[in-house]
Design a protein around this motif. Sequence first.
Motif, short mmCIF file in Angstrom:
data_model
loop_
_atom_site.label_atom_id
_atom_site.label_comp_id
_atom_site.label_asym_id
_atom_site.label_seq_id
_atom_site.Cartn_x
_atom_site.Cartn_y
_atom_site.Cartn_z
N THR A 116 0.82 -1.23 -0.01
CA THR A 116 0.01 0.11 0.01
C THR A 116 0.80 1.17 0.00
O THR A 116 0.79 2.18 -0.72
CB THR A 116 -0.76 0.09 1.20
OG1 THR A 116 -1.81 -1.21 1.21
CG2 THR A 116 -1.78 1.34 1.31
N VAL A 222 -3.08 4.83 6.50
CA VAL A 222 -3.03 3.55 5.73
C VAL A 222 -2.24 2.73 6.45
O VAL A 222 -2.44 1.42 6.87
CB VAL A 222 -2.64 3.71 4.44
CG1 VAL A 222 -2.66 2.21 3.75
CG2 VAL A 222 -4.02 4.37 3.70
N ALA A 558 -8.29 5.21 0.59
CA ALA A 558 -7.31 4.21 1.11
C ALA A 558 -7.17 4.08 2.49
O ALA A 558 -7.55 2.66 3.15
CB ALA A 558 -5.81 4.47 0.67
N ARG A 562 -8.22 0.44 4.22
CA ARG A 562 -7.65 -0.49 5.14
C ARG A 562 -8.07 -0.87 6.41
O ARG A 562 -7.73 -1.97 6.95
CB ARG A 562 -6.28 0.17 5.14
CG ARG A 562 -5.08 -0.77 5.73
CD ARG A 562 -4.56 -1.57 4.83
NE ARG A 562 -3.44 -2.50 5.26
CZ ARG A 562 -3.05 -3.50 4.85
NH1 ARG A 562 -3.42 -3.87 3.80
NH2 ARG A 562 -2.08 -4.29 5.43
N ALA A 577 -5.77 2.57 -3.86
CA ALA A 577 -7.05 1.94 -3.38
C ALA A 577 -6.95 0.41 -3.54
O ALA A 577 -7.42 -0.18 -2.60
CB ALA A 577 -8.23 2.50 -4.08
N ALA A 580 -4.66 -1.06 -0.82
CA ALA A 580 -5.21 -1.05 0.72
C ALA A 580 -6.72 -1.83 0.91
O ALA A 580 -6.67 -2.37 1.87
CB ALA A 580 -5.66 0.28 0.88
#
Length: 799
Positions: A116, A222, A558, A562, A577, A580
């Motif tokens: 990510t 994230v 994101a 997550r 995105a 995540a």
Amino acid sequence: MMGDPDVTKQAANIEAADPSSAGRPVVGDAHDADGLSSVEATSRIQRFGPNATPDADRNPLRQILGKFIAPVPCLLEAAIVLQLVLGEYIEASIIALLLVFNAALGLFQEGRAQATITALKSRLALNASVRRDGAWTILPATALVPGDIVKLTLGSVVPADVHLLEGNVLLDHSMLTGESMPIEATGGAETYAGALVRRGEAVATVTATGVRTKFGRTAELVRTAHVASSEQKAVFRVVIYLAAINGAITACLIGYAVFIHMPITEVIPLALVAVLGSVPVALPATFTLATAIGARLLARQGVLPTRLSAVDEAATVNVLCVDKTGTLTRNELAVSAIVPMPGHDEAQLLMLARLASSDAGQDPVDAAVRVAAIAASADDAPKLTKFVPFDPATKMAEALATDSAGAALRIVKGAFAIVASLSQAPAEATAKANELETQGFRVLGVASGTGTSLKFAGLLALSDPPRADSAGCIADLRQLGVSVVMATGDAATTAAVVAHAVGLDGPIAPARSIPDRLNPDDFAVFAGVLPEDKYALVKAFQKAGNTVGMCGDGANDAPALRQAQFGIAVSTATDVAKSAAGIVLTEAGLSGIRTAVLAGRVAFQRILTYTLRSIVHKVRQVLFLAVGLVITGHAILTPMLMVISMVTGDFLAMSSTTDNVRPSPRPNSWRIGRLTRAGAVMGVVDLAFCVSVLAIGKYRLQFDIDTLRTLTLVTLVFSGQALFYVVREREHLWSSRPSAIVVLCSMADLLIIPSLAVNGILMAPLPIAVVLSIFGAAIMFAFVLDAVKSVTFRLFKVT
């Protein structure tokens, strides 16, 4: 360089324009045309760090060790130590292989945080045009510091949070804020790292870099977002419940052995057998295998899981938060309404608007007009002689053309208020424009004429329209018991229009006011939210006990993707995105969400079968050891026989991960307390059957202890198969047909150990007549246990 008073003044101005910038370092002087010196830039990069997001690398050794300190591995490790102490190296090796197998399956699917962060970095500009030491130069974006002067050009990505000094640019913030409409920005405006320049050129000063940028804070969210999966919690609770029940029984078992003066050489193997009998050794591997099978099937249907736990979470999700722009909508402007004035028709209005639009480029308004006007072309259309692109100062674009008679024609297209003032638009046009604007549309005016004598031709209303399947997907999810709410960075009026179009009619939450705890019935729409707000929204639903899904497409989604147990990235989502999210839709549309939910519920039912079998089996097994000790005065299983039972029973029962099951009509949930109570009731009934067989062997057939141990193992095999076929169905055992793999594994289990028993391999021989008698009794016992199950499942609401 200018002094600190100017720096303080600049910081105050920026903070006033953007309260979220409070506390961020703002350094430099907007009026210093030479930019920073190399010496000053080096000093500031040491002070503020590079313009980059931090790595989320995990120590590989720590990841591996983590797989060996969970409850199930710890119990297996204790068993290995006991076996090594007793010199039972073969048995210890087998258990060690099972331990490594479980760990390898888990490690194979982990490590998504670093992916990510890597995707977040790839989203940022790699290079930037910077003014240093009085000259423009190209530097890596990571070398930027607060106070640098940078140039923003068409098609470039804004490299840091900046304050515009001069110039005009059209900025696309959709990946950051979720706002679908590009923003015109001039000197004095703010923009953020990751925004895309759609048109124009500007000079700006850097106000924040790295993790202090709006984009950097998203990356940090994230990196730190985490929620324990329901699968992890379920495995842990099953092990804890079994450890508590069987631990108490084992303690009594050993206490009784000491009380009857059993030799220590028999007590230690007895304790080892009790430990092995308590451990649901293949439970973690079964969870992983069931979700992996579900993931493979999903991949064939255009749904790609990036984390196996997402398949399991799909079964339990009861709230789905959906981003608007790019998820429910197409994230592209389209002409939604055409309102010609008297004297013009729709085709003529579109033709005029097309003449006042660019033939190419990234301006989304012109692109929408080009698409809408494709069918409006005509042979007698005016011929374009000059085009003047949209000017943020005048808020309109202009075209000069000649009509079919050779007369000069001037066409203007732009903000309604500006075009209306130039052409004296009628009152009905003003009323219609106000009506469309209150519905969230962007309204353009079009006028034509000669020189300053312009006649208002009509209105064009633009919007980001919903995907064709959005409304159907939401309706399907509601039928499956999943509540859907919208979360968007757009204004409430725009959000309300889209929400109504897709069937989300309900209260709209006040902007930027997310309670600490939320239930899905509180609000249908959350508008004006930032990335950290979506993250907070997911956590608020989770705090109220909900299993939350999040569907989005942009970098602004994101953190929430997550944090959610079930993160979904649509096919057009950014790499950020997709990294995540737990699943990625690889085909256009949202139908994959329903597919994932149903596949998750199928996997859940398969795992539930194995979990129920494990609870009943383990409760009965340790109790059987205790009763057997009382009846015979010895351990009725040796460690070797227990290992054989584990390998053939527990691992062949993993075939349940391929079984034919029905997905439940409502969201599932792991109610381990109910499962344990239901399992305990069924375990006691199963115990009665096993004890009856043992008692017949001891008192009626007068078997010695070695033969009784073989009898015990064969009984456990047959009763285990009866138990499996009873618990695989939530209704009666004959209600559905098992899969071919389940049948084959059952046949293997029914043949391997009874064959060893009849031939006296690894155990004392047992007459074939006795084996067949136990098999027949187990068939009749299955129907008795099925009747008990029906009552127990209704009582404890097991579905």
